[in-house]
Motif scaffolding. Structure first.
Motif, mmCIF file in Angstrom:
data_model
loop_
_atom_site.group_PDB
_atom_site.id
_atom_site.type_symbol
_atom_site.label_atom_id
_atom_site.label_comp_id
_atom_site.label_asym_id
_atom_site.label_seq_id
_atom_site.Cartn_x
_atom_site.Cartn_y
_atom_site.Cartn_z
ATOM 1 N N THR A 93 4.666 42.283 20.030
ATOM 2 C CA THR A 93 4.121 41.842 21.308
ATOM 3 C C THR A 93 4.857 40.597 21.787
ATOM 4 O O THR A 93 5.293 39.771 20.993
ATOM 5 N N GLU A 95 5.023 38.053 25.694
ATOM 6 C CA GLU A 95 4.310 37.852 26.950
ATOM 7 C C GLU A 95 5.304 37.748 28.084
ATOM 8 O O GLU A 95 6.397 37.230 27.921
ATOM 9 N N ARG A 102 -0.216 36.016 32.702
ATOM 10 C CA ARG A 102 0.461 36.299 31.433
ATOM 11 C C ARG A 102 0.127 37.721 31.008
ATOM 12 O O ARG A 102 -0.991 38.013 30.636
ATOM 13 N N PRO A 104 0.900 41.054 28.622
ATOM 14 C CA PRO A 104 1.531 41.357 27.337
ATOM 15 C C PRO A 104 2.611 42.419 27.483
ATOM 16 O O PRO A 104 2.502 43.331 28.281
ATOM 17 N N ILE A 106 4.159 45.020 25.054
ATOM 18 C CA ILE A 106 3.972 45.567 23.715
ATOM 19 C C ILE A 106 4.966 46.689 23.500
ATOM 20 O O ILE A 106 5.051 47.610 24.312
ATOM 21 N N GLN A 145 -0.728 48.841 26.729
ATOM 22 C CA GLN A 145 -0.045 47.738 27.393
ATOM 23 C C GLN A 145 -0.254 47.792 28.902
ATOM 24 O O GLN A 145 -0.590 46.792 29.541
ATOM 25 N N MET B 1 6.438 39.167 18.475
ATOM 26 C CA MET B 1 5.617 39.009 17.272
ATOM 27 C C MET B 1 5.136 40.384 16.811
ATOM 28 O O MET B 1 4.616 41.155 17.603
ATOM 29 N N ALA B 2 5.361 40.673 15.532
ATOM 30 C CA ALA B 2 4.944 41.989 15.018
ATOM 31 C C ALA B 2 3.440 41.979 14.765
ATOM 32 O O ALA B 2 2.908 41.044 14.177
ATOM 33 N N GLU B 3 2.780 42.987 15.256
ATOM 34 C CA GLU B 3 1.331 43.025 15.070
ATOM 35 C C GLU B 3 0.847 44.410 14.703
ATOM 36 O O GLU B 3 1.530 45.399 14.913
ATOM 37 N N PRO B 69 -4.517 37.907 26.752
ATOM 38 C CA PRO B 69 -3.461 38.921 26.773
ATOM 39 C C PRO B 69 -3.511 39.863 25.557
ATOM 40 O O PRO B 69 -3.181 41.037 25.673
ATOM 41 N N VAL B 70 -3.844 39.356 24.376
ATOM 42 C CA VAL B 70 -4.035 40.222 23.213
ATOM 43 C C VAL B 70 -5.385 39.920 22.576
ATOM 44 O O VAL B 70 -5.828 38.778 22.626
ATOM 45 N N ALA B 72 -5.086 44.033 23.304
ATOM 46 C CA ALA B 72 -5.318 44.951 24.414
ATOM 47 C C ALA B 72 -6.293 46.010 23.925
ATOM 48 O O ALA B 72 -5.999 46.731 22.987
#
Lengths: 216, 109
Positions: A93, A95, A102, A104, A106, A145, B1-3, B69-70, B72
């Motif tokens: 992820t 931004e 903002r 995301p 993904i 997303q 960033m890996a999630e 934002p996260v 989602a």
């Protein structure tokens, strides 16, 4: 529209005029932002709709295959077969800034190859079902997303619209109204002053005329 | 960033995702999802998929983090649920932004 409570003098009038100009400029800026946000928003909607329909169709197909697999292998055996697999980092992820929202970004990473169950005891349709799910997952991630971005944009659009409306229908009219009333009060004072001066002048002239008459 | 990606729902709907690397949270009843939610929403997961019955149960909690934002949070139809909840959620977002959703529906049709 309610008139603001201010002292009717020139200083306040100047201040009010300055406030009106700032409010008008802010209103224009916000309105432009609102238009741009809406453009961005509308462009995303139909794509997202299409994607959602596809995801839902594919999922129901995969569920049907899983149901067949469950029927063939038995509920407990299937549950056991599906126990394999560790939660992995599937997405990255980041931004992005869209008109100060903002959003995301993904990206779907590599999806692990399903396995870890006995190919001998599990029906072939399970492979098919898992394959269908594996194909759907990247679409689901993209959908997540997009929908998140749409929701965030919708919230920002709503906020911006409220601000635009508050400026347009409340603040600016009330400032304009106040300016008008202060201006009128100042004009009235000016007129009052003028008539007073004229009156004084008349009285002085009368006095002078009387003095002249008594001197003669 | 890996999630990571999480999915909450009845075990029939979500079990198939475990071999694909998704963190699976099966719940026997949609109401059980309340107990799981704090862990899922803590920020450990980039995406949370919820099935329709779970979404109906968690609507308030999901709305509370909607502005972040996260993660989602996305609704997916579960096995045996009719679908359409995700579409309705989208329509609500449109209504929130534009003030009406009929206009865009017509345009699409």
């Amino acid at each position: 529209m309610s008139v603001l409570r201010v002292n009717p003098n020139r200083m306040e009038l100047l201040k009010l005029k300055r406030r009106r100009d700032v409010a008008k400029r802010g209103h224009k800026l916000l309105k432009d932002k609102f238009d741009e946000l809406l453009k961005e928003f509308l462009a995303r909607i139909s794509d997202s709709r299409r994607l959602r329909r596809e995801v839902e169709a594919r999922l129901s197909h995969a569920y049907a295959l899983l149901a067949v697999a469950r029927a063939e292998a038995g509920r407990t055996d299937l549950a056991q077969a599906l126990l394999a697999g560790e939660p992995a980092d599937l997405v990255t992820t980041a931004e992005r800034n869209v008109m100060s929202v903002r959003v995301p970004e993904i990206e779907a990473g590599e999806i692990p190859q399903p396995g870890g169950y006995s190919l001998g005891t599990m029906p072939a349709v399970l492979d098919e079902a898992l394959e269908a799910l594996a194909e759907t997952l990247p679409l689901m991630i993209e959908l997540a997303q997009r929908e998140k971005a749409i929701e965030l944009l919708a919230a920002e659009i709503e906020r911006t619209r409220r601000r635009v409306n508050a400026l347009e229908h409340v603040l600016i009219p009330s400032i304009v109204e106040t300016i008008k009333s202060v201006q009128m009060k100042l004009d009235e004072a000016e007129r009052g002053n003028l008539t007073r001066l004229m009156k004084v002048k008349d009285m002085l002239e009368q006095q002078r005329a009387e003095e002249q008459r008594s001197a003669e | 960033m890996a999630e990571k990606v999480a999915i909450i729902g009845d075990s029939t709907s979500v079990a198939g995702f475990r071999p694909l690397g998704v963190a699976v949270f099966p719940v026997a009843e949609p109401a059980d999802a309340h107990a799981i939610w704090p862990e899922v929403a803590s920020g450990a997961y980039g995406i949370v998929f919820v099935t329709e019955p779970v979404y109906a149960e968690l609507a308030e909690e999901i709305a509370a983090i909607a502005d972040r934002p996260v993660p989602a949070v996305t609704v997916i139809p579960g096995a045996g649920s009719p679908g359409g909840v995700g579409e309705a959620k989208l329509a609500r977002a449109i209504e929130r932004a534009v003030g009406t959703s009929t206009l865009i529906r017509e345009e699409e049709a």
